[in-house]
Design a protein around this motif. Sequence first.
Motif, short mmCIF file in Angstrom:
data_model
loop_
_atom_site.label_atom_id
_atom_site.label_comp_id
_atom_site.label_asym_id
_atom_site.label_seq_id
_atom_site.Cartn_x
_atom_site.Cartn_y
_atom_site.Cartn_z
N GLN A 14 8.63 -1.90 9.06
CA GLN A 14 8.43 -0.97 9.82
C GLN A 14 9.80 -0.49 11.13
N HIS A 15 9.98 -0.04 11.73
CA HIS A 15 10.89 -0.23 12.87
C HIS A 15 10.14 -0.46 13.50
N THR A 16 9.69 -1.38 14.72
CA THR A 16 9.37 -1.17 16.13
C THR A 16 10.32 -1.17 17.17
N GLY A 17 11.85 -1.31 16.76
CA GLY A 17 12.96 -1.40 18.06
C GLY A 17 12.79 -0.46 18.68
N GLY A 18 12.57 -0.42 20.17
CA GLY A 18 12.57 0.60 21.41
C GLY A 18 10.96 0.75 21.92
N LEU A 19 9.62 0.51 21.17
CA LEU A 19 8.99 0.68 21.16
C LEU A 19 8.60 -0.27 22.01
N GLU A 20 7.21 0.34 23.37
CA GLU A 20 6.23 -0.74 24.10
C GLU A 20 5.66 -2.00 23.31
N ASP A 21 4.65 -2.04 23.23
CA ASP A 21 4.46 -3.05 22.60
C ASP A 21 2.97 -2.19 21.89
N GLU A 22 1.78 -1.62 22.85
CA GLU A 22 1.13 -0.96 22.55
C GLU A 22 1.10 0.40 21.92
N ALA A 23 2.87 0.82 22.06
CA ALA A 23 3.26 1.99 20.68
C ALA A 23 3.33 1.23 19.41
N ALA A 24 3.84 0.34 18.87
CA ALA A 24 3.89 -0.12 18.06
C ALA A 24 2.83 -0.37 17.17
N ARG A 25 1.91 -1.34 18.29
CA ARG A 25 0.75 -1.17 17.48
C ARG A 25 0.18 0.30 16.87
N GLU A 26 0.05 0.65 17.87
CA GLU A 26 -0.39 2.39 17.67
C GLU A 26 0.00 2.58 16.07
N GLN A 27 1.61 2.33 15.77
CA GLN A 27 2.46 3.17 14.49
C GLN A 27 1.95 2.51 13.66
N GLN A 28 1.72 0.84 14.13
CA GLN A 28 0.79 -0.09 13.10
C GLN A 28 -0.31 0.37 12.24
N THR B 225 2.13 3.68 -2.40
CA THR B 225 3.75 3.76 -1.84
C THR B 225 3.62 5.55 -1.61
N GLN B 226 4.11 6.25 -2.10
CA GLN B 226 3.40 7.44 -2.72
C GLN B 226 2.70 7.92 -0.96
N ALA B 227 1.42 8.05 -0.78
CA ALA B 227 1.37 7.97 0.23
C ALA B 227 2.23 8.03 1.69
N ILE B 228 2.44 6.57 1.60
CA ILE B 228 3.59 6.20 2.81
C ILE B 228 4.67 7.55 2.68
N ARG B 229 5.32 7.11 1.48
CA ARG B 229 6.09 8.50 1.53
C ARG B 229 6.22 9.42 2.06
N GLY B 230 5.64 10.03 1.56
CA GLY B 230 4.82 11.04 1.59
C GLY B 230 3.95 12.09 2.60
N SER B 231 4.09 10.72 4.03
CA SER B 231 4.14 11.38 5.26
C SER B 231 5.16 11.31 6.39
N GLU B 232 4.47 10.83 7.32
CA GLU B 232 4.93 10.79 8.48
C GLU B 232 5.85 10.17 8.98
N LEU B 233 4.61 8.78 9.09
CA LEU B 233 5.23 7.83 8.84
C LEU B 233 6.31 6.77 7.90
N ALA B 234 7.00 8.10 6.87
CA ALA B 234 7.51 7.72 6.32
C ALA B 234 8.90 7.42 7.49
N GLU B 235 9.85 7.59 7.67
CA GLU B 235 10.23 7.77 9.65
C GLU B 235 10.41 6.42 9.49
N THR B 236 9.30 5.39 10.02
CA THR B 236 9.63 4.55 10.85
C THR B 236 10.24 3.34 9.56
N LEU B 237 10.17 3.46 7.85
CA LEU B 237 10.44 2.78 7.16
C LEU B 237 11.63 2.27 7.44
N ILE B 238 11.83 0.83 7.01
CA ILE B 238 13.01 0.39 7.53
C ILE B 238 14.12 0.82 6.81
#
Length: 840
Positions: free
Chosen positions: A177-191, A91-104
């Motif tokens: 994670q938010h995937t709204g507005g993302l193309e399918d491949e971009a959503a996969r890359e985020q995940q 949890t700390q690693a996720i919240r301390g990373s840039e990917l924290a912005e993708t959390l819903i």
Amino acid sequence: MARLFEALARTLVRRPVVVLLAALALTGVFAAFSTQAVQEQDVQVGDDELTTALETVEERFGDRQSVLQVVIRAEEDVRSSEALQATIAITQAIRGSELAETLIEERGQQPGVVSFLDPAAQAADMAGLDLAGLGDHQVRAFQDQALQILPAQVADQVTALVGEGDPPTAGLLLVFQHTGGLEDEAAREQQRAMAQLVRDVAVADDLEVTPFSFELLLTDTDVGPEIGRLFGTALGIILLVLAIVYWINPQAGQRLRIGRRTAGDVGLTLAVIVMAVVWMQGIGVLLGPDHAGLIDHFSPQTQIVPILIVGLGVDFAIHLLARYRSEVGRGASPAEGLTTSMRTVGFTLLLVTAATAIGFLTNLASPVSFLATLGVLAAVGIASAFVLTLTFLPAIRLLLDRRAERLDRLPADALASQTHRRLPQLAGRAAWLAERVPVPTLLVALALTVVGGYGFTQLDSEFSLTDFVPQDEPLLEVFDTLSEEFNGGFEESTEVLLTGELATPEAHNAVVGSLERAAELQNVETVGGVPDGSTLLGVFGRAFADDGLAPELAEAGVQRDGTVANDTDVAALYDLLLAEVPGAEDVLARTDDGFVGRAELRTSAGQSRAGELEAGLLAAFAPAGDADVQAVPVSQQILQARQAEEIEATQILSLLIALGAAMLLLVVHFTIADRRPMLGVLTVLPVGLVLALTFGTMAVTGIPLNPVTATLAALSIGIGVPFTIHVTSRYLEERACDEEDTPMRRTMTRTGGALAGSALTTAIGFGVLTTSTLVPFAQLGYVIVYAIGYSLVAAVLVLPSLLALWDRWDRRRGGGQLAGTSSSRTSTRSRIDTTPVTAP
């Protein structure tokens, strides 16, 4: 048609170098286009009302989310201090990373990261204890204590994150994670990035932490190496078998010469197959969305086409070279032997190619989109192999044999001995059944057909996307864990698309009542007695929890259970919810004509119970239909179950279309060529036995109908009809000759060996599929081996008996001499000018 092949033979004899260069030039062009091939990773499962509903949900409710399920496994009880430290670290690693912005969680509904040990961590923290110093028994004690004081709705959610074992050995941590507005491949890359971040977190050695999502399981698995291995293995084994088939007993001092000839024929066959694959890929690109737009892009499933070309296309070379060798061995020059072979076997191969292509093109009626593309590509590949077998291969063979003839090195006597080998002689003896006991033979075949037909009625239909994942993929074990211990996990959801006149009190109350009835269904997960997921009931629950909004709702006539008064302005109410309540946009959307609704329910039906779930939801929402609201339940699982039903429903129709088209083709051919239309019917009838026995064997061995094995209709036509065409065509040719032995025995001796060799190479080529780690391909391998074996039996035993009875009937009515173009079936020397012309 005979003139066409005579013209081709004339061109080959006079200008073999020109023909060779033309074939190579076309190969270069198609090779250039093949580099533009696009490989789609998604598994397409058809286009129908369900797919349209899914697209509508995605379009109208575009602010989507993805769920990454992190499975934490322990050797003993997973409710341990080490597991707690692991969840905290992740949890700390996720919240301390840039990917924290993708959390819903910024939407204020639920945390972006949820762990099965969150209650224990919160209780210990409230007690002022250091979480790092907790023992295993303390973690379990705090967990039990927290569950007792938490609201029932929240406690149920946490309990669902713990495995079913006693003690539980697996727990879940969920990342939203938010995937709204993302193309399918971009959503996969985020995940993928989130999954990699989780993997990089250091945890105790006793723990196994695996991030999982169904989307990544399907799209991150590369089946290319698997297909490459199968193709290479099939090609290598077939080349070895071809060396045996092409080998002829050498006379004294000719072993090296025969060895070189055998290697040459094997090399030519290999070249034809490789070039046919290149042609198929190039033409496939030209037919694809980027050019003609007639078929879809290539997919992991269409990669099996090269193996189909290896298994089926190699037969063309075997039959053409067998006839050519026979003619040269009987004293013909290379040019004369090629001319006769082209005129006789060439036309037969055209019929074979047409029948095979018809079989594969019946896949265009399949409800599974990639099967339609596969059918077209297979038909193109087989047609390419046919063209190359009648151009490239004979051009080179003619050049080599002319040189050998000039140097007096042509092994004509050795070529003449090929019919004296054990396999042709054994096939010749099989003619005894047709000549002596044709009726009992056919009665046995009919009985077997009936038994096999009964087996067809016992077949199951299955379609699971996980079958297209290699079975040695580690994530499949995680998928099994989710299915067995977490009731399928938290990724399965079922959408109910609601359209029509939603903004009326009657419609609104009907939808609310339908959602309450849906909560009673076995495979709909609930929290606090209401469906778990995004629904109108959840929106109203959050709305009434807002002290500032609750009075306004009451004034509008909204009850605590979500129903409204008969005079409520529902449209205004929905606009209020969309403006003030977080998450309302997940279940309601404004349109030009009013509103579109959606209920996203967390379900656990899987594919096996998806049909039952769909029926239950339709029944639950039936009263909404009386209020002019259309409800369409849809999910990937429902879609797959529907596809399985459609495959089963269309299988008989596909079989009838394939058999009917092949029979019509042959009836027309034999009517024009010999005025014997009945021969077209007799040539196709044995394929019915092949289909029945193959289906029956599938039932006995537990192989279901799925999108891949459903190609059996096409494959049975592609395998069985060519065998029977060769027998019928050669029999008519031998029937018109006056030689020693009976026409049937000569037919089986001169054709049976090539048929057996063809069956052997085809069976080995497709048999390699049985080693595949992709379940449908392995099953298809077994099915094709069954079909090949039964096709050989039908062609060697059943069809000769039919022809024997037909021959008796035809001679009684004075039809001993064939009419029409019967002269084209004789093996007399062609009158075509065989003088070579030097290529410019």
